[in-house]
Design a protein around this motif. Structure first.
Motif, PDB file in Angstrom:
ATOM      1  N   ALA A  54       0.833  -1.211   0.000  1.00 17.23           N
ATOM      2  CA  ALA A  54       0.000   0.000   0.000  1.00 17.23           C
ATOM      3  C   ALA A  54       0.862   1.253   0.000  1.00 17.23           C
ATOM      4  N   LEU A  55       1.911   1.263   0.811  1.00 15.72           N
ATOM      5  CA  LEU A  55       2.784   2.433   0.867  1.00 15.72           C
ATOM      6  C   LEU A  55       3.554   2.624  -0.429  1.00 15.72           C
ATOM      7  N   THR A  56       3.904   1.521  -1.086  1.00 14.26           N
ATOM      8  CA  THR A  56       4.604   1.632  -2.367  1.00 14.26           C
ATOM      9  C   THR A  56       3.735   2.356  -3.383  1.00 14.26           C
ATOM     10  N   PHE A  57       2.472   1.936  -3.506  1.00 15.41           N
ATOM     11  CA  PHE A  57       1.565   2.628  -4.417  1.00 15.41           C
ATOM     12  C   PHE A  57       1.422   4.097  -4.035  1.00 15.41           C
ATOM     13  N   ALA A 186      -6.627   3.416   0.172  1.00 14.49           N
ATOM     14  CA  ALA A 186      -7.458   2.542  -0.655  1.00 14.49           C
ATOM     15  C   ALA A 186      -6.854   1.156  -0.753  1.00 14.49           C
ATOM     16  N   HIS A 187      -5.540   1.082  -0.840  1.00 16.03           N
ATOM     17  CA  HIS A 187      -4.882  -0.228  -0.928  1.00 16.03           C
ATOM     18  C   HIS A 187      -4.905  -0.971   0.405  1.00 16.03           C
ATOM     19  N   LEU A 188      -4.756  -0.245   1.487  1.00 12.54           N
ATOM     20  CA  LEU A 188      -4.808  -0.913   2.789  1.00 12.54           C
ATOM     21  C   LEU A 188      -6.142  -1.627   2.999  1.00 12.54           C
ATOM     22  N   VAL A 189      -7.219  -0.991   2.566  1.00  8.92           N
ATOM     23  CA  VAL A 189      -8.548  -1.599   2.707  1.00  8.92           C
ATOM     24  C   VAL A 189      -8.806  -2.609   1.603  1.00  8.92           C
ATOM     25  N   PRO A 192      -6.948  -6.952   0.706  1.00  8.51           N
ATOM     26  CA  PRO A 192      -7.552  -8.236   1.090  1.00  8.51           C
ATOM     27  C   PRO A 192      -8.842  -8.549   0.332  1.00  8.51           C
ATOM     28  N   LEU A 193      -9.493  -7.514  -0.194  1.00  9.65           N
ATOM     29  CA  LEU A 193     -10.773  -7.701  -0.866  1.00  9.65           C
ATOM     30  C   LEU A 193     -10.603  -8.106  -2.326  1.00  9.65           C
ATOM     31  N   THR A 194      -9.912  -7.261  -3.087  1.00 11.23           N
ATOM     32  CA  THR A 194      -9.787  -7.484  -4.530  1.00 11.23           C
ATOM     33  C   THR A 194      -8.353  -7.363  -5.040  1.00 11.23           C
ATOM     34  N   GLY A 195      -7.424  -7.052  -4.159  1.00 11.42           N
ATOM     35  CA  GLY A 195      -6.077  -6.713  -4.597  1.00 11.42           C
ATOM     36  C   GLY A 195      -5.946  -5.232  -4.916  1.00 11.42           C
ATOM     37  N   THR A 196      -7.062  -4.520  -4.901  1.00 12.94           N
ATOM     38  CA  THR A 196      -7.178  -3.080  -5.155  1.00 12.94           C
ATOM     39  C   THR A 196      -6.783  -2.709  -6.582  1.00 12.94           C
TER      40      THR A 196
END
Length: 254
Positions: A54-57, A186-189, A192-196
């Motif tokens: 998430a932080l990379t994005f 957005a990636h943190l959430v 786990p759901l869709t890979g974001t």
């Protein structure tokens, strides 16, 4: 103190419409976002985890906002470009050019990542390769409807923040920071759901190299982010009644 805007002014955008710089910037920016963001998931997930991905994005998006923001606005995302189009920031011709650059850039970034991944012994790329998914391709096995709603809401957050932060011609200090924070959140959430996804170009590139179910499920990660972007543009025009719209005509200052 005012500093240089992360978004080019409408006049600057019109002056650049026939020049290659904005298209090249969107191509390069999307390439880098996919290579490093998806690369964190493909090559370094066991070392950096969900937080690291998430932080990379988020960090790459923040860096690009300052690096190519004055050139193209640093959309690097067809959903952001759609939001800008609906909000009156750019015209349709420029939006189409941006979409082409972003999609080709996303594919090029995925191709470079695929080349690197193939040099890692034992690393599996088929049907995974950082692609997005739902059902049995989701860490929590979210269903189709849940994945659609999740991507819509996550994209809404990101596009709304981009529109809100950049609605002035000049920005102050670290106004680019919320863009990176919003994408990381957005990636943190969403991981786990869709890979974001929240970015059709980010989803198309890896899916082409993953193949299989990554391709059959790709439609959701194109449609849902675009719907979320459209809603974000509409809500933004309600909450920010004086957006930086591109005027039909502008006085000649030359």
């Amino acid at each position: 103190m005012q500093v240089k805007s992360l978004q080019p002014s409408p006049a600057q955008l019109r002056n650049l419409e026939d020049k290659p710089q904005p298209l090249a910037a969107e191509f390069l920016g999307t390439l880098l976002l996919v290579f490093f963001g998806v690369g964190a998931a493909v090559l370094a997930a066991e070392y950096v985890g969900t937080l690291g991905i998430a932080l990379t994005f988020g960090f790459v998006m923040l860096a690009l906002a300052y690096a190519i923001g004055p050139i193209s606005g640093s959309h690097v995302n067809p959903a952001v470009t759609l939001g800008m189009l609906l909000a009156g920031r750019i015209d349709l011709e420029m939006a189409v050019k941006y979409w082409i650059g972003q999609i080709v850039g996303g594919i090029a970034g995925a191709a470079l990542l695929f080349l690197v991944a193939k040099q890692v012994p034992g690393l599996r790329t088929s049907e995974t390769f950082g692609s997005n998914g739902f059902g049995d391709r989701s860490a929590v096995h979210i269903n189709t409807g849940g994945a659609f709603v999740a991507e819509l809401i996550l994209t809404f957050l990101f596009v709304y923040v981009v529109l809100a932060v950049t609605h002035k011609v000049a920005v102050i200090g670290f106004d680019g920071l919320p863009i990176g924070i919003a994408l990381a959140t957005a990636h943190l959430v969403g991981i786990p759901l869709t890979g974001t996804s929240v970015n059709p170009a980010r989803s198309i590139g890896p899916a082409l190299f993953a193949g299989g179910a990554a391709l059959t499920q790709l439609w959701l990660f194109i449609v849902a982010p675009l719907v979320g972007a459209g809603i974000a543009a509409y809500v933004h025009m309600i909450t920010h009644p004086r957006p930086n719209r591109m005027p039909a005509t502008e006085p000649d200052v030359g």
